[in-house]
Scaffold this motif. Sequence first.
Motif, PDB file in Angstrom:
ATOM      1  N   SER A   1       0.288  -1.470   0.175  1.00 51.35           N
ATOM      2  CA  SER A   1       0.170   0.021  -0.007  1.00 51.35           C
ATOM      3  C   SER A   1       1.233   1.128   0.383  1.00 51.35           C
ATOM      4  O   SER A   1       2.191   1.487   0.159  1.00 51.35           O
ATOM      5  CB  SER A   1      -1.130   0.188   1.303  1.00 51.35           C
ATOM      6  N   ASP A   2      -0.181   2.389  -0.399  1.00 49.33           N
ATOM      7  CA  ASP A   2       1.226   3.650  -0.751  1.00 49.33           C
ATOM      8  C   ASP A   2       1.009   3.638   1.307  1.00 49.33           C
ATOM      9  O   ASP A   2       2.264   4.865   1.684  1.00 49.33           O
ATOM     10  CB  ASP A   2      -0.291   4.596  -0.686  1.00 49.33           C
ATOM     11  N   GLU A   3       0.522   3.645   1.511  1.00 50.26           N
ATOM     12  CA  GLU A   3       0.444   3.677   3.630  1.00 50.26           C
ATOM     13  C   GLU A   3       1.667   2.955   3.778  1.00 50.26           C
ATOM     14  O   GLU A   3       2.773   3.507   4.652  1.00 50.26           O
ATOM     15  CB  GLU A   3      -0.455   3.189   4.505  1.00 50.26           C
ATOM     16  N   LEU A   4       1.903   1.633   3.468  1.00 52.79           N
ATOM     17  CA  LEU A   4       3.228   1.610   4.082  1.00 52.79           C
ATOM     18  C   LEU A   4       4.525   1.960   3.469  1.00 52.79           C
ATOM     19  O   LEU A   4       5.587   1.854   3.838  1.00 52.79           O
ATOM     20  CB  LEU A   4       3.259  -0.240   3.455  1.00 52.79           C
ATOM     21  N   ILE A   5       4.312   2.316   2.296  1.00 54.13           N
ATOM     22  CA  ILE A   5       5.685   3.126   1.772  1.00 54.13           C
ATOM     23  C   ILE A   5       6.026   4.248   1.654  1.00 54.13           C
ATOM     24  O   ILE A   5       6.926   4.345   2.577  1.00 54.13           O
ATOM     25  CB  ILE A   5       5.657   3.644  -0.101  1.00 54.13           C
ATOM     26  N   ASP A   6       4.846   5.822   2.115  1.00 51.05           N
ATOM     27  CA  ASP A   6       4.776   6.276   3.774  1.00 51.05           C
ATOM     28  C   ASP A   6       5.906   6.278   4.983  1.00 51.05           C
ATOM     29  O   ASP A   6       6.695   6.672   5.464  1.00 51.05           O
ATOM     30  CB  ASP A   6       3.633   7.038   3.274  1.00 51.05           C
ATOM     31  N   VAL A   7       4.930   4.401   5.408  1.00 52.12           N
ATOM     32  CA  VAL A   7       5.815   4.378   6.589  1.00 52.12           C
ATOM     33  C   VAL A   7       7.570   4.010   6.615  1.00 52.12           C
ATOM     34  O   VAL A   7       8.308   4.343   6.896  1.00 52.12           O
ATOM     35  CB  VAL A   7       5.210   3.065   7.188  1.00 52.12           C
ATOM     36  N   MET A   8       7.640   3.178   5.660  1.00 60.74           N
ATOM     37  CA  MET A   8       9.106   3.575   4.804  1.00 60.74           C
ATOM     38  C   MET A   8       9.706   3.889   4.995  1.00 60.74           C
ATOM     39  O   MET A   8      10.859   4.902   5.445  1.00 60.74           O
ATOM     40  CB  MET A   8       8.909   2.379   4.153  1.00 60.74           C
ATOM     41  N   LYS A   9       9.025   5.454   3.859  1.00 59.25           N
ATOM     42  CA  LYS A   9      10.003   6.304   4.369  1.00 59.25           C
ATOM     43  C   LYS A   9      10.550   7.320   4.659  1.00 59.25           C
ATOM     44  O   LYS A   9      11.513   7.666   4.627  1.00 59.25           O
ATOM     45  CB  LYS A   9       8.973   7.226   2.584  1.00 59.25           C
ATOM     46  N   HIS A  10       9.898   7.455   5.832  1.00 58.59           N
ATOM     47  CA  HIS A  10       9.838   8.217   6.935  1.00 58.59           C
ATOM     48  C   HIS A  10      10.441   7.691   8.397  1.00 58.59           C
ATOM     49  O   HIS A  10      10.677   8.072   9.131  1.00 58.59           O
ATOM     50  CB  HIS A  10       8.683   8.636   7.425  1.00 58.59           C
ATOM     51  N   SER A  11      10.966   6.046   8.142  1.00 54.37           N
ATOM     52  CA  SER A  11      11.401   5.283   9.395  1.00 54.37           C
ATOM     53  C   SER A  11      12.531   5.757   9.283  1.00 54.37           C
ATOM     54  O   SER A  11      13.618   5.713   8.745  1.00 54.37           O
ATOM     55  CB  SER A  11      11.148   4.221   9.362  1.00 54.37           C
ATOM     56  N   LYS A  12      12.733   5.464  10.268  1.00 55.04           N
ATOM     57  CA  LYS A  12      14.543   5.487  11.104  1.00 55.04           C
ATOM     58  C   LYS A  12      14.633   4.500  11.189  1.00 55.04           C
ATOM     59  O   LYS A  12      16.639   4.086  11.445  1.00 55.04           O
ATOM     60  CB  LYS A  12      14.825   6.688  12.636  1.00 55.04           C
ATOM     61  N   LYS A  13      13.738   2.954  11.463  1.00 57.83           N
ATOM     62  CA  LYS A  13      14.515   2.419  12.200  1.00 57.83           C
ATOM     63  C   LYS A  13      14.319   0.859  10.735  1.00 57.83           C
ATOM     64  O   LYS A  13      15.444  -0.199  10.879  1.00 57.83           O
ATOM     65  CB  LYS A  13      13.742   1.612  13.358  1.00 57.83           C
ATOM     66  N   ILE A  14      13.332   1.236   9.813  1.00 55.94           N
ATOM     67  CA  ILE A  14      13.282   0.168   8.949  1.00 55.94           C
ATOM     68  C   ILE A  14      14.144  -0.147   7.826  1.00 55.94           C
ATOM     69  O   ILE A  14      14.233   1.270   7.132  1.00 55.94           O
ATOM     70  CB  ILE A  14      12.003   0.195   7.627  1.00 55.94           C
ATOM     71  N   CYS A  15      15.319  -1.036   7.536  1.00 56.70           N
ATOM     72  CA  CYS A  15      16.086  -1.514   6.264  1.00 56.70           C
ATOM     73  C   CYS A  15      15.587  -0.657   5.722  1.00 56.70           C
ATOM     74  O   CYS A  15      14.205  -0.969   5.250  1.00 56.70           O
ATOM     75  CB  CYS A  15      16.685  -2.799   7.328  1.00 56.70           C
ATOM     76  N   ASN A  16      16.865  -0.704   4.474  1.00 59.58           N
ATOM     77  CA  ASN A  16      16.779   0.369   2.973  1.00 59.58           C
ATOM     78  C   ASN A  16      16.829  -0.900   2.512  1.00 59.58           C
ATOM     79  O   ASN A  16      17.101  -0.868   1.593  1.00 59.58           O
ATOM     80  CB  ASN A  16      17.910   0.867   3.316  1.00 59.58           C
ATOM     81  N   HIS A  17      15.820  -2.144   2.350  1.00 64.39           N
ATOM     82  CA  HIS A  17      15.762  -3.212   1.754  1.00 64.39           C
ATOM     83  C   HIS A  17      14.038  -3.593   1.655  1.00 64.39           C
ATOM     84  O   HIS A  17      13.467  -3.835   2.834  1.00 64.39           O
ATOM     85  CB  HIS A  17      17.259  -4.581   2.495  1.00 64.39           C
ATOM     86  N   LEU A  18      13.786  -4.142   0.101  1.00 64.32           N
ATOM     87  CA  LEU A  18      12.640  -4.556  -0.180  1.00 64.32           C
ATOM     88  C   LEU A  18      12.103  -6.122  -1.038  1.00 64.32           C
ATOM     89  O   LEU A  18      13.332  -6.013  -2.434  1.00 64.32           O
ATOM     90  CB  LEU A  18      11.310  -3.869   0.040  1.00 64.32           C
ATOM     91  N   HIS A  19      11.937  -6.877  -0.404  1.00 66.37           N
ATOM     92  CA  HIS A  19      11.616  -8.212  -1.290  1.00 66.37           C
ATOM     93  C   HIS A  19      11.184  -8.428  -1.932  1.00 66.37           C
ATOM     94  O   HIS A  19       9.688  -8.535  -1.087  1.00 66.37           O
ATOM     95  CB  HIS A  19      12.539  -9.462  -0.349  1.00 66.37           C
ATOM     96  N   LEU A  20       9.945  -7.638  -3.509  1.00 69.57           N
ATOM     97  CA  LEU A  20       9.206  -8.319  -3.767  1.00 69.57           C
ATOM     98  C   LEU A  20       9.387  -8.549  -4.975  1.00 69.57           C
ATOM     99  O   LEU A  20       9.489  -8.378  -6.495  1.00 69.57           O
ATOM    100  CB  LEU A  20       9.204  -6.552  -4.415  1.00 69.57           C
ATOM    101  N   PRO A  21       8.756  -9.847  -5.146  1.00 65.99           N
ATOM    102  CA  PRO A  21       8.738 -11.142  -5.523  1.00 65.99           C
ATOM    103  C   PRO A  21       7.906 -10.706  -6.692  1.00 65.99           C
ATOM    104  O   PRO A  21       7.018 -10.150  -6.937  1.00 65.99           O
ATOM    105  CB  PRO A  21       8.243 -12.363  -4.858  1.00 65.99           C
ATOM    106  N   LEU A  22       8.666 -10.849  -8.132  1.00 67.21           N
ATOM    107  CA  LEU A  22       8.070 -10.434  -9.284  1.00 67.21           C
ATOM    108  C   LEU A  22       7.258 -11.668  -9.781  1.00 67.21           C
ATOM    109  O   LEU A  22       6.443 -11.539 -10.529  1.00 67.21           O
ATOM    110  CB  LEU A  22       9.221  -9.867 -10.394  1.00 67.21           C
TER     111      LEU A  22
END
Length: 523
Positions: free
Chosen positions: A327-348
């Motif tokens: 969701s866009d909500e999840l992207i926004d949380v990741m964008k502003h987080s100071k703890k969520i790691c800079n990595h997303l596994h997104l199976p194609l």
Amino acid sequence: MKNNEIMKPDTNYSGILDTIDTAAKPPTEEPQRQYYFMAKCREMIKERELEYERHLIANVTTFGCQMNAKDSEKLRGILEEIGYQQTESEEADLVLYNTCTVRENANLKVYGHLGLLSNLKKKNPHMIIGLCGCMMQEPDVVEKLRKSYRFVNLVFGTHNIYKFAELLYEVLERQQRAEQMQQSPAKTDMVVDIWKDTDQIVEDLPADRTYSFKCGVNIMYGCNNFCTYCIVPYVRGRERSRRPEDILCEVERLAKDGVKEVMLLGQNVNSYGKTLQKQFSVDDSVQNAVSAEAEEPVSFAELLRMVEQVPGIERIRFMTSHPKDLSDELIDVMKHSKKICNHLHLPLQSGSSRILKKMNRRYTKEQYLELAAKLRREIPDLSITTDIIVGFPGETEEDFQETLDVVRQVRFDSAFTFIYSKRTGTPAAVMEDQVPEDVVKDRFNRLLALVQTISQEMAMKVEGQTLPVLVESVNDHDDTLVTGRLSNNLLVHFPGTEELIGQIVNVHLTECKGFYYMGEMTS
């Protein structure tokens, strides 16, 4: 401990077992019932230790994914509480295989191991051999074990892992009865307990964590997606989410125990909470999370906000994400987080919309590209990794070129590439137009070459930077080096000692080696 007493997060399990009256009837509530059977097993193990004049040893071997690895931590924790010492050798008093069935080769591997164990059991009739996990959810497998591997003592599945102590007690009791009747303990009947499905979630069990500084946390179980190539929904059951307060309680306990990094685990974390009623809203701290009535359940993005507020937790990872639910909500949380790691596994899985429809993935090539572009735009430094299947039934060269096109456009930081494996029990296994092996191998090699080239180029982007690294171990090949992991999930090797393990330190990345870095720690 009273049968209805709830265990607090920091309760000592050994102390709990010491207070249990094993002469009383077992409780009906969980997990108190399992504490009771742990205490009963512990008594029997002590008797065997006196008889053998040594400690009993156990081996737990894990096949498969992070969910299985997390389950194995619980299985090892239970064994330790009842008195077994851990060993990596299969020449043990108890051997337990936590199995995977995502591919049929995984099943063959387990059968191969069992062949070796049969010889060991002839030397040690008291040896207990158990199997659990996804493979055991297949009726044909259980039937084969009953007929051809009768020396196995215990078989249970994915839905009742928490009952391990109770089932093990039944095995021990059967062996004890056999000895009293002057029969061989190796001849006892197999204990089989397989559930087709469940809505139960039982936590608060002992766990022997692999790492002291990082840990997986199950936030949900099962899967509702039914991709046509995948056996997981049939063996893991339908989605069921843990309550947010239970997850936060576990994360808080881990943080107090020195854990710096947690990985939130689920077959599809993005659909977390859909079966839950919303239980609280978030203020400035986890302790201020309060009950609230709401029509909407707690979303995964909201759960991440809550976990981020736990003091002591410095890094948050999660997997696996399904593109259709990101969701866009999840992207926004990741964008502003100071703890969520800079990595997303997104199976194609495939870049062809036609093949994606046959796979029942419920998104198109265009939708995936749009999502990836949004992620790159909102979080420019995000590392995106993926899974890709080559040779799905009916895949043409044109379909394969669509996959290559997505790889070129998204520029994945890395990709796990798989040759399609026909999995009995899935819709794809009976589809027509299975792709010839030589064609699949050619496509796989071309895809791998492209993925590796792009991955190396992406890794070069941070060469020369100084970034925080969580130190995980002394280097396997050079004990003057330690190995750590960047936020983007890539490894770094640099001079250091084992005292650094579990610390987050700044490392200057001096040289990119393609899929890892060499570096120097800075002050």
